[in-house]
Enzyme design. Structure first.
Site: not given
Length: 246
Positions: A67, A136, A138, A143
């Site tokens: 990313d 979280n 991810h 996400e």
């Protein structure tokens, strides 16, 4: 699914470097999927040490990063381009033309995403994908959502991710709100996956990934379905796992 629990971050990093080095020794022209951030940093340091001391050869290796932030140029110190070159690529003998990182400054992010997917396919796919995990759950910048995004795509970063990543910036307002990320399909098509996690703040996410339902609300949970996935955890990140998994 394999789970390796180590004593601390340093041991976790050594074990991860052993796997990457072994992949390259067995297949010198390996295609590696790489991650950024503090979690894999020591792994990269160990790989640099192996390269410099016993000649681990990266000259035939191809890399694809997961990313990049949208809006940050490659020379921005907070960009993942900058991170990878400063912390890894400049210190090994990899060929620049074999390094691929999404372009967060592309005018057409959709076209850049499609091109990135085509590049991965043209190189025969990813042999070994390194992952971290967000608080979280991810992976990459995929996400929590109501569906899994399959291929490389534009992502609106969650507030929790922005807050967690603000430690790398002067303040939270400087953290980009969007990123370009490989999708879940890209990750799942990798022939091997290694996920690294350390620290108490990752324990809940690790539990969701390994013990919860497979759901896009916890993106890392999809790895339960991967044919060759290894989780390397320090004791703190593994703290919430049931005893039968330790």
């Amino acid at each position: 699914m394999r789970i390796l629990i180590t004593t601390n971050y340093e041991e976790m990093s050594i074990e991860a470097a052993k796997i990457v080095a072994g992949q390259i020794y067995l297949k010198p022209a390996s295609v590696l999927g790489l991650a950024t951030g503090s979690t894999p940093l020591k792994m990269y340091e160990n790989l640099i040490a192996v390269h410099k001391t016993i000649g681990l050869d990266f000259s035939q290796v191809t890399t694809f990063n997961l990313d990049e932030y949208i809006g940050l140029s490659a020379d921005n110190p907070q960009s993942y381009h900058y991170f990878m070159y400063e912390n890894f690529f400049k210190q090994i003998n990899i060929r620049r033309e074999n390094i691929f990182i999404p372009d967060g400054t592309a005018e057409d992010i959709f076209a850049e995403s499609k091109n990135y997917d085509a590049l991965i396919e043209s190189k025969g796919g990813i042999d070994l994908q390194i992952l971290g995990i967000g608080q979280n759950a991810h992976i990459g910048f995929n996400e929590p959502d109501i569906k899994f995004e399959a291929t490389t795509h534009k992502v609106k970063l969650d507030d929790e991710t922005i807050s967690a990543n603000s430690r790398f910036f002067k303040n939270v307002d400087e953290v980009p709100k969007f990123a370009i990320s490989m999708g879940i399909k890209n990750i799942m098509l990798a022939r091997r996956v290694v996920l690294l996690a350390n620290g108490k703040n990752k324990a809940a996410a690790v539990y969701k990934a390994l013990c919860g339902s497979v759901t896009p609300e916890a993106p890392a949970s999809i790895l339960q379905l991967h044919q060759d996935a290894t989780f390397i955890l320090d004791k703190e990140a593994a703290a919430d796992l049931p005893q039968d998994l330790k």
